[in-house]
Design a protein around this motif. Structure first.
Motif, PDB file in Angstrom:
ATOM      1  N   SER A   1       2.495   0.475   3.808  1.00 38.42           N
ATOM      2  CA  SER A   1       2.445  -1.026   4.456  1.00 38.42           C
ATOM      3  C   SER A   1       2.798  -2.044   3.235  1.00 38.42           C
ATOM      4  CB  SER A   1       1.278  -1.259   4.939  1.00 38.42           C
ATOM      5  OG  SER A   1       0.246  -1.424   3.996  1.00 38.42           O
ATOM      6  N   VAL A   2       3.375  -3.151   3.825  1.00 37.76           N
ATOM      7  CA  VAL A   2       3.710  -4.311   2.961  1.00 37.76           C
ATOM      8  C   VAL A   2       2.730  -5.565   3.252  1.00 37.76           C
ATOM      9  CG1 VAL A   2       5.665  -5.949   2.357  1.00 37.76           C
ATOM     10  CG2 VAL A   2       6.305  -3.482   2.865  1.00 37.76           C
ATOM     11  N   THR A   3       2.312  -6.122   2.148  1.00 37.47           N
ATOM     12  CA  THR A   3       1.531  -7.294   2.238  1.00 37.47           C
ATOM     13  C   THR A   3       2.408  -8.532   2.636  1.00 37.47           C
ATOM     14  OG1 THR A   3       0.101  -6.643   0.738  1.00 37.47           O
ATOM     15  CG2 THR A   3      -0.025  -8.857   1.494  1.00 37.47           C
ATOM     16  N   PRO A   4       2.188  -9.207   3.913  1.00 36.03           N
ATOM     17  CA  PRO A   4       3.049 -10.309   4.237  1.00 36.03           C
ATOM     18  C   PRO A   4       3.221 -11.329   3.242  1.00 36.03           C
ATOM     19  CG  PRO A   4       1.575  -9.629   6.159  1.00 36.03           C
ATOM     20  CD  PRO A   4       1.179  -8.623   4.900  1.00 36.03           C
TER      21      PRO A   4
ATOM     22  N   THR B   1       0.806  -1.135  -0.019  1.00 36.83           N
ATOM     23  CA  THR B   1       0.014  -0.018   0.213  1.00 36.83           C
ATOM     24  C   THR B   1       0.893   1.217   0.104  1.00 36.83           C
ATOM     25  OG1 THR B   1      -1.714  -1.090   1.185  1.00 36.83           O
ATOM     26  CG2 THR B   1      -1.704   1.236   1.202  1.00 36.83           C
ATOM     27  N   ALA B   2       0.743   2.033  -0.810  1.00 39.96           N
ATOM     28  CA  ALA B   2       1.571   3.168  -1.089  1.00 39.96           C
ATOM     29  C   ALA B   2       0.800   4.435  -1.338  1.00 39.96           C
ATOM     30  CB  ALA B   2       2.267   3.104  -2.233  1.00 39.96           C
TER      31      ALA B   2
ATOM     32  N   GLY C   1       7.991   2.890   4.614  1.00 37.01           N
ATOM     33  CA  GLY C   1       8.895   4.049   4.628  1.00 37.01           C
ATOM     34  C   GLY C   1       9.711   3.957   3.438  1.00 37.01           C
ATOM     35  N   ASP C   2      10.175   3.172   2.914  1.00 32.16           N
ATOM     36  CA  ASP C   2      10.863   2.905   1.551  1.00 32.16           C
ATOM     37  C   ASP C   2      10.170   3.895   0.414  1.00 32.16           C
ATOM     38  OD1 ASP C   2      12.609   1.546   2.738  1.00 32.16           O
ATOM     39  OD2 ASP C   2      11.989  -0.466   1.866  1.00 32.16           O
TER      40      ASP C   2
END
Length: 393
Positions: free
Chosen positions: A325-328, A307-308, A340-341
């Protein structure tokens, strides 16, 4: 005529091109008058030419003067006549074959089009046509009776949805869908639907381009989807055409009418001859999943699994897509990307916003390996990522 809030998607066309229109305001007076006269004549040629012809043929002719109406150049050759008749016959055959499969969909005061998908009453349309509604009325091309329908499933990421007739009548005629890989520039196309509430309308054009990636404006039922591999056509697509059929001369649906371009410089006026349709391969892939399981798990679209949002630099200019957020277990997580990247490039494609990231991914396929350039803590890094697939939980 009753006004409808017809469904159609509009997107800005490219920069306005300079040309005769821009230059006409600077013409010298005498030249401007001549130009205006030429335009007036051209605009009236349909009606004035017939009256002029009648006057000429009814006037006494000088001795030995040839009659204009008898000039060989005035009549088409038999070959031209046959060619025109054959093309006309081809158009009429396609219309007779496909138009019965194109329906009008009404949701409250909103209106759009749809395509009969099977003989069980499933109808495919655009997600922005159904919006947030779950019940609809459908009017078939060969009937004035409104039929009830309910939502089967919607997939706004590809702007597609399926609804189903509650009591499908006998004799439903499902459309035949063509092979998207065989769509070529210059193919003749017919767009069918209910523009401005005018049911069973048909316009014609050609395939102007293939493989277009287009971002829709946000609206009811549509998050502003970015759709790849779209078919661009010169066939007129107007409000109410959304969800209707774009066909070839083999009576096959090659796309679903979705977008019409507008010119921002003219306050959103239509840019003539620039329309877009979702290709048949995408339609059948998404529709089959919605019908069988009510959701899409294999979209055929690449995904990073993040999600960006758009990242801005110190001058408040867009400077990348920051991961929220990053999807596991997703592609980004597997490659070590973190919240944060800030993503600034996918392979050689610059990414300066969330829209740019979405557009870059729309042109790629699941499983492809790409190099992602990003910044973390002020340091630029790269990582190889095997793209996942966009779907729904």
């Amino acid at each position: 005529m009753r006004r409808h809030k017809e469904h159609s998607r509009r997107l800005p066309a490219g920069p306005r091109q300079t040309g005769p229109r821009a230059l006409s305001g600077r013409l010298p007076g005498a030249v401007a008058v001549v130009a205006a006269a030429a335009l007036a004549l051209a605009g009236c040629s349909g009606s004035s030419s017939s009256s002029s012809s009648a006057s000429a043929t009814g006037s006494p002719q000088a001795s030995g003067s040839p009659q204009v109406s008898g000039s060989p150049q005035a009549s088409p050759t038999p070959g031209q006549q046959n060619g025109g008749t054959q093309l006309q016959d081809a158009y009429q055959t396609v219309i007779a074959n496909v138009l019965p499969s194109v329906v009008q969909i009404t949701t409250g005061e909103s209106l759009g089009s749809g395509i009969v998908y099977d003989d069980k009453g499933d109808i495919v349309t655009n997600a922005h046509v159904v919006g947030t509604a779950t019940t609809f009325t459908v009017t078939l091309a060969n009937s004035t009776t409104a039929l009830d329908a309910t939502l089967v499933g919607s997939y706004p990421d590809s702007d597609l949805a399926v609804i189903k007739l509650s009591s499908p009548p006998s004799g439903l005629k499902p459309a035949s869908f063509g092979d998207s890989s065989k769509v070529q520039l210059g193919q003749i196309t017919l767009a069918m639907g209910s523009p401005l509430g005018l049911t069973s309308s048909v316009t014609q054009g050609i395939v102007s381009a293939v493989g277009r990636t287009v971002t829709e404006p946000q609206g009811p039922g549509s998050p502003g989807a970015t759709i790849g591999n779209m078919v661009q056509t010169s066939a007129a697509i107007n409000p109410g055409n959304s969800g209707g059929a774009l066909t070839n001369l083999d009576s096959q649906v090659i796309g679903i009418n979705t977008l019409a371009a507008t010119e921002p410089q003219t306050n959103g006026a239509a840019a003539p001859g620039i329309g877009f349709a979702i290709p048949a391969s995408t339609i059948t892939n998404i529709a089959n999943q919605l019908i069988k399981q009510g959701k899409v798990t294999n979209s055929g679209r690449a995904a990073l699994g993040v999600t960006a949002r758009t990242s801005f630099n110190q001058q408040f200019q867009p400077a990348g897509a920051v991961i929220v957020s990053v999807t596991p277990g997703g592609a980004a997580a597997s490659a070590g990307l973190q919240a944060g990247d800030v993503i600034t490039k996918i392979d050689d494609t610059q990414v300066d916003s969330l829209n740019a990231l979405t557009t870059a991914l729309a042109s790629l396929t699941p499983g492809r390996n790409v190099t992602v350039t990003y910044t973390r803590g002020g340091t630029t890094k790269t990582v190889d990522v095997s793209l996942g697939e966009l779907g729904t939980p």
